[in-house]
Design a protein around this motif. Sequence first.
Motif, PDB file in Angstrom:
ATOM      1  N   ASP A  54      21.914  33.484  32.139  1.00  0.00           N
ATOM      2  CA  ASP A  54      22.924  32.836  31.311  1.00  0.00           C
ATOM      3  C   ASP A  54      24.299  33.197  31.852  1.00  0.00           C
ATOM      4  N   PRO A  55      25.249  32.240  31.888  1.00  0.00           N
ATOM      5  CA  PRO A  55      26.583  32.547  32.432  1.00  0.00           C
ATOM      6  C   PRO A  55      27.368  33.473  31.503  1.00  0.00           C
ATOM      7  N   ILE A  56      28.036  34.490  32.116  1.00  0.00           N
ATOM      8  CA  ILE A  56      28.885  35.387  31.330  1.00  0.00           C
ATOM      9  C   ILE A  56      30.340  35.305  31.771  1.00  0.00           C
ATOM     10  N   GLY A  57      30.615  34.493  32.754  1.00  0.00           N
ATOM     11  CA  GLY A  57      31.988  34.328  33.189  1.00  0.00           C
ATOM     12  C   GLY A  57      32.066  33.854  34.623  1.00  0.00           C
ATOM     13  N   SER A  58      33.293  33.788  35.150  1.00  0.00           N
ATOM     14  CA  SER A  58      33.503  33.313  36.513  1.00  0.00           C
ATOM     15  C   SER A  58      34.682  34.038  37.135  1.00  0.00           C
ATOM     16  N   ILE A  59      34.681  34.063  38.463  1.00  0.00           N
ATOM     17  CA  ILE A  59      35.776  34.680  39.223  1.00  0.00           C
ATOM     18  C   ILE A  59      36.199  33.712  40.306  1.00  0.00           C
ATOM     19  N   ALA A  60      37.501  33.394  40.358  1.00  0.00           N
ATOM     20  CA  ALA A  60      38.030  32.535  41.408  1.00  0.00           C
ATOM     21  C   ALA A  60      38.501  33.385  42.579  1.00  0.00           C
ATOM     22  N   ALA A  61      38.664  32.753  43.749  1.00  0.00           N
ATOM     23  CA  ALA A  61      39.101  33.472  44.954  1.00  0.00           C
ATOM     24  C   ALA A  61      40.444  34.148  44.727  1.00  0.00           C
ATOM     25  N   SER A  62      41.365  33.484  44.007  1.00  0.00           N
ATOM     26  CA  SER A  62      42.677  34.082  43.743  1.00  0.00           C
ATOM     27  C   SER A  62      42.559  35.325  42.889  1.00  0.00           C
ATOM     28  N   GLN A  63      41.604  35.303  41.936  1.00  0.00           N
ATOM     29  CA  GLN A  63      41.383  36.495  41.100  1.00  0.00           C
ATOM     30  C   GLN A  63      40.785  37.641  41.916  1.00  0.00           C
ATOM     31  N   MET A  64      39.914  37.300  42.863  1.00  0.00           N
ATOM     32  CA  MET A  64      39.320  38.329  43.730  1.00  0.00           C
ATOM     33  C   MET A  64      40.383  39.001  44.587  1.00  0.00           C
ATOM     34  N   ILE A  65      41.315  38.180  45.080  1.00  0.00           N
ATOM     35  CA  ILE A  65      42.421  38.738  45.873  1.00  0.00           C
ATOM     36  C   ILE A  65      43.255  39.671  45.013  1.00  0.00           C
ATOM     37  N   GLU A  66      43.503  39.267  43.770  1.00  0.00           N
ATOM     38  CA  GLU A  66      44.274  40.108  42.850  1.00  0.00           C
ATOM     39  C   GLU A  66      43.549  41.438  42.595  1.00  0.00           C
ATOM     40  N   TYR A  67      42.226  41.370  42.410  1.00  0.00           N
ATOM     41  CA  TYR A  67      41.439  42.588  42.172  1.00  0.00           C
ATOM     42  C   TYR A  67      41.517  43.547  43.370  1.00  0.00           C
ATOM     43  N   LEU A  68      41.309  43.006  44.577  1.00  0.00           N
ATOM     44  CA  LEU A  68      41.332  43.847  45.781  1.00  0.00           C
ATOM     45  C   LEU A  68      42.708  44.454  45.997  1.00  0.00           C
ATOM     46  N   HIS A  69      43.754  43.663  45.743  1.00  0.00           N
ATOM     47  CA  HIS A  69      45.112  44.158  45.917  1.00  0.00           C
ATOM     48  C   HIS A  69      45.405  45.310  44.953  1.00  0.00           C
ATOM     49  N   ASN A  70      45.035  45.147  43.707  1.00  0.00           N
ATOM     50  CA  ASN A  70      45.268  46.193  42.717  1.00  0.00           C
ATOM     51  C   ASN A  70      44.409  47.432  43.002  1.00  0.00           C
ATOM     52  N   SER A  71      43.172  47.202  43.461  1.00  0.00           N
ATOM     53  CA  SER A  71      42.301  48.333  43.813  1.00  0.00           C
ATOM     54  C   SER A  71      42.916  49.148  44.943  1.00  0.00           C
ATOM     55  N   TYR A  72      43.448  48.449  45.946  1.00  0.00           N
ATOM     56  CA  TYR A  72      44.100  49.138  47.060  1.00  0.00           C
ATOM     57  C   TYR A  72      45.299  49.960  46.578  1.00  0.00           C
ATOM     58  N   ASN A  73      46.122  49.360  45.713  1.00  0.00           N
ATOM     59  CA  ASN A  73      47.309  50.072  45.215  1.00  0.00           C
ATOM     60  C   ASN A  73      46.925  51.301  44.380  1.00  0.00           C
ATOM     61  N   GLN A  74      45.869  51.171  43.580  1.00  0.00           N
ATOM     62  CA  GLN A  74      45.440  52.334  42.789  1.00  0.00           C
ATOM     63  C   GLN A  74      44.903  53.431  43.700  1.00  0.00           C
ATOM     64  N   LEU A  75      44.099  53.051  44.688  1.00  0.00           N
ATOM     65  CA  LEU A  75      43.558  54.045  45.622  1.00  0.00           C
ATOM     66  C   LEU A  75      44.681  54.749  46.370  1.00  0.00           C
ATOM     67  N   LYS A  76      45.696  53.989  46.783  1.00  0.00           N
ATOM     68  CA  LYS A  76      46.842  54.564  47.478  1.00  0.00           C
ATOM     69  C   LYS A  76      47.611  55.516  46.553  1.00  0.00           C
ATOM     70  N   ALA A  77      47.703  55.161  45.260  1.00  0.00           N
ATOM     71  CA  ALA A  77      48.401  56.034  44.307  1.00  0.00           C
ATOM     72  C   ALA A  77      47.675  57.370  44.169  1.00  0.00           C
ATOM     73  N   PHE A  78      46.347  57.322  44.094  1.00  0.00           N
ATOM     74  CA  PHE A  78      45.561  58.565  44.035  1.00  0.00           C
ATOM     75  C   PHE A  78      45.760  59.382  45.308  1.00  0.00           C
ATOM     76  N   TYR A  79      45.678  58.713  46.458  1.00  0.00           N
ATOM     77  CA  TYR A  79      45.808  59.389  47.751  1.00  0.00           C
ATOM     78  C   TYR A  79      47.178  60.072  47.859  1.00  0.00           C
ATOM     79  N   ASP A  80      48.243  59.336  47.526  1.00  0.00           N
ATOM     80  CA  ASP A  80      49.598  59.901  47.608  1.00  0.00           C
ATOM     81  C   ASP A  80      49.752  61.102  46.680  1.00  0.00           C
ATOM     82  N   THR A  81      49.165  61.023  45.485  1.00  0.00           N
ATOM     83  CA  THR A  81      49.277  62.128  44.532  1.00  0.00           C
ATOM     84  C   THR A  81      48.542  63.371  45.035  1.00  0.00           C
TER      85      THR A  81
END
Length: 558
Positions: free
Chosen positions: A76-103
């Motif tokens: 049963d469908p529970i939702g959808s993800i568009a390519a633009s949303q995937m790019i947003e997710y990867l970008h935010n994941s990278y920024n969070q990982l960089k924030a942890f690394y810098d700290t």
Amino acid sequence: MFFSIPTAKDILNCSFIHTSRKKTNIEKIKSEYFYPSSEKEIALLSQEVNEDASIETLIQIFNHHSVVIILDKNNDPIGSIAASQMIEYLHNSYNQLKAFYDTVIQTTDASVTVIDSDEHVCTWTGGAEKIFSVKKEEIIGQPITRFFDSNKLEILQTLHKGKSILRHHHQPRSDLFVLINSNPVYFNNRIIGAVVSETDVTNQVVLNEKLFNMSTEVHRLEQEVAKYKDFVDPFTTIKGKSAAIQKTIQLARKVCSVKSTVLILGESGVGKEVFAKAIHEASEKPKAPFISINCGAIPASLFESELFGYERGAFSGADQKGKKGKIELARGGTLFLDEIGEMPLEMQVKLLRVLQERKYYRIGGEKEIDVDFRVIAATNRDLKGLMNEGKFREDLYYRLNVVSLHIPPLRERREDIIELTHHFLNTFSISYSRPIHEFPKDIMLELLHYDWPGNIRELRNIAERLIVFATDGLIKQDYLPFSTTNTSFDTNQEPVSSASLEAHGETILTLQTEMNRFEKGLIKRALKIVNGNKLECARQLGITRATLYNRMNRLNLS
């Protein structure tokens, strides 16, 4: 932010996907994205996946489709993800990982350096600035070899050879000691960079030297105090807390209350004479003599005169004043017969008579001499086996074997190796004035796994060897004369004899001569490396220039 690989469901529920269209009907989801597209176009632009699909699967799908529809376990469908949303997710994941690394980098006090595959510096912490006096703004993005000699950079060995380093001591300056850990950075089975951390341990090294000096002073004071004590337990010189050695010590203590003859059994080097002296000191008066005679070291022709002594003129070449024998010298104390199994058979008869009657004559003497002494005998031979071969008298064996002590070999009391090793290292460190900064665990493991055919005597000699070679205060595995993990040697090879050494022109030199040779070669090699610059040579060796000049003068180095 995920530190583990996220699934499609994780990404769908992530707060990064702000515009996620969660529909309960696939047709509604498709119409939201693709209306009024044809069914064929919709099939080309969308793809359905299970909620457990990995992020790698989603990325591959987005190479060919614009939208991913997420299905639960019931399809049963529970939702959808568009390519633009995937790019947003990867970008935010990278920024969070960089924030942890810098700290993390800002939080650590250690010096941490990261370089990429082109040897350019990517990370340079505040700890690195303090240790190496190079600002972050100056070095980030620059080749690390622009600031440091490539031959002295452990991180380059890690980058180009994949060599990991753990707790390696390094002295970048004469006043600085650091501990290095280094690892390569792997990505897709190839090295893309390297990381090195350096911890300043200068204070620990300085404190260790101060502790060594204090230990030396405490040791000296203990010796001074011992002179004024009425009683010192002689068995404290026997090191070891294992059950095997403690049982032997307890038996030896019981013997001290009587003057029975004692037979000490054990392999060569286990400390038979140490036990004999402890029994003597614990049971006799403070100034009572302890006379030792090695029955295997005296020629048979001289044994009788050594044991009984002789009167003047007793034989040709005899001392005109005569000579007291070992038995007479041991009067009122202890006669220690070491290697009793090597005693000539004809002398065994005469010794038995002395033990039975407590009287004897000097060679050439007419006056019977009474004796009052205790006998402690020791051997590494099988006396019962010698009795069966007719090489040892049965009556003498039972006369000596009133109380027997068996000293266990070192391989049967391995838990004592650590205490014995530290005791001998401390003794020789003080004797040679060479403080040791650290004793590596891998060397101790080698000592624990070795079988010790020479027992404590061999362990003592190896401890002295380690101190002799550790001129920089660091003990290395290369200094061990054996390796418990090395199986490449030829077990059929004959041992080298003294005659063979002499035939090849090789001789055994004194320990001090060997040490001088080693030190002279070390200084000559160091001077050659720095092109004769004595100031730089002293700095590299970790000593002052005055000390270098003094040692060069002592070793006749121009």
